[in-house]
Design a protein around this motif. Structure first.
Motif, PDB file in Angstrom:
ATOM      1  N   PRO A 102      26.047 -34.197 -18.320  1.00  0.00           N
ATOM      2  CA  PRO A 102      26.184 -33.453 -17.067  1.00  0.00           C
ATOM      3  C   PRO A 102      26.449 -31.975 -17.338  1.00  0.00           C
ATOM      4  O   PRO A 102      27.221 -31.634 -18.234  1.00  0.00           O
ATOM      5  N   TRP A 128      27.186 -30.011 -10.166  1.00  0.00           N
ATOM      6  CA  TRP A 128      27.048 -30.786 -11.395  1.00  0.00           C
ATOM      7  C   TRP A 128      25.801 -31.658 -11.310  1.00  0.00           C
ATOM      8  O   TRP A 128      25.576 -32.334 -10.297  1.00  0.00           O
ATOM      9  N   TRP A 169      22.778 -34.163 -13.653  1.00  0.00           N
ATOM     10  CA  TRP A 169      22.362 -34.906 -14.839  1.00  0.00           C
ATOM     11  C   TRP A 169      20.892 -34.577 -15.001  1.00  0.00           C
ATOM     12  O   TRP A 169      20.084 -34.877 -14.117  1.00  0.00           O
ATOM     13  N   THR A 189      25.278 -35.352  -9.775  1.00  0.00           N
ATOM     14  CA  THR A 189      26.181 -36.433 -10.211  1.00  0.00           C
ATOM     15  C   THR A 189      26.823 -37.133  -9.017  1.00  0.00           C
ATOM     16  O   THR A 189      27.166 -38.314  -9.099  1.00  0.00           O
ATOM     17  N   ILE A 249      29.333 -39.557 -17.889  1.00  0.00           N
ATOM     18  CA  ILE A 249      28.375 -38.899 -16.994  1.00  0.00           C
ATOM     19  C   ILE A 249      28.892 -38.976 -15.577  1.00  0.00           C
ATOM     20  O   ILE A 249      28.991 -37.993 -14.888  1.00  0.00           O
TER      21      ILE A 249
END
Length: 199
Positions: free
Chosen positions: A137, A146, A148, A171, A199
């Protein structure tokens, strides 16, 4: 003595029963956990495979336009936006040049950014055979959230590095997915990167 033997028999029977019930409960929890993990693996494998297909499609089109020296910025932007809308849970798909500058997939009026400091950019730049690279992340420079990230390398006609196409999931979307899973009291669920970071 007879009464003592009867009491002892019931105590031993109760202990054996409790041990059996505990073993059954543990086995049930283990089966439930394995089924949940398998289900989540299939879900995330499907999401990642779908994202990768979208990335490969974008890589093919951008590479084709660059090869014939007819780069249509609007058509590339529309392609990336269409692909992002079609893939569930995906926030956006963007592309950079070889220096890490985000050049495609930015909404009108959106600010640009350089991603040359990102580990996934460096890996793709340095390794022509990296394939699909999945990041830890990171805090998105443009979206300011944030994310991924998943990325694929772009090449010039001579095979040199031309940038990357990358797609990101917020995320918070993963948290929403997890919140729909009903777990027993005391249970928890998490997804981790290959280096074990959360994550």
């Amino acid at each position: 003595i007879g009464i003592c033997f009867v009491i002892l028999f019931f105590i031993i029977a109760s202990i054996i029963t409790l041990l059996y019930l505990r073993q059954e409960a543990n086995a049930r929890v283990q089966r439930s956990t394995e089924n949940l993990a398998s289900s989540l693996q299939q879900t995330f494998d499907g999401i990642i495979d779908t994202i990768d297909v979208a990335l490969l499609s974008a890589v093919d089109e951008i590479s084709r336009q660059q090869t014939v020296n007819k780069v249509d910025i609007d058509s590339i932007n529309h392609l990336l936006q269409r692909q992002a809308r079609r893939v569930p849970h995906l926030a956006f798909i963007r592309s950079t040049d070889q220096f890490g500058k985000v050049i495609y997939g930015i909404e009108n009026g959106g600010k640009t950014a350089y991603l040359d400091d990102r580990e996934f950019f460096k890996r793709l730049r340095d390794d022509p055979n990296a394939g699909l690279v999945i990041s830890q992340p990171v805090f998105a420079k443009i979206a300011q959230k944030w994310v991924w990230a998943f990325a694929r390398r772009l090449n010039h006609a001579d095979g040199s590095f031309a940038g990357m196409v990358y797609a990101s999931i917020y995320t918070e979307e993963i948290e929403k997915l997890f919140s729909q899973i009903h777990m027993e009291a005391g249970g928890s669920i998490a997804i981790r990167h290959q280096n074990i970071n959360l994550i």
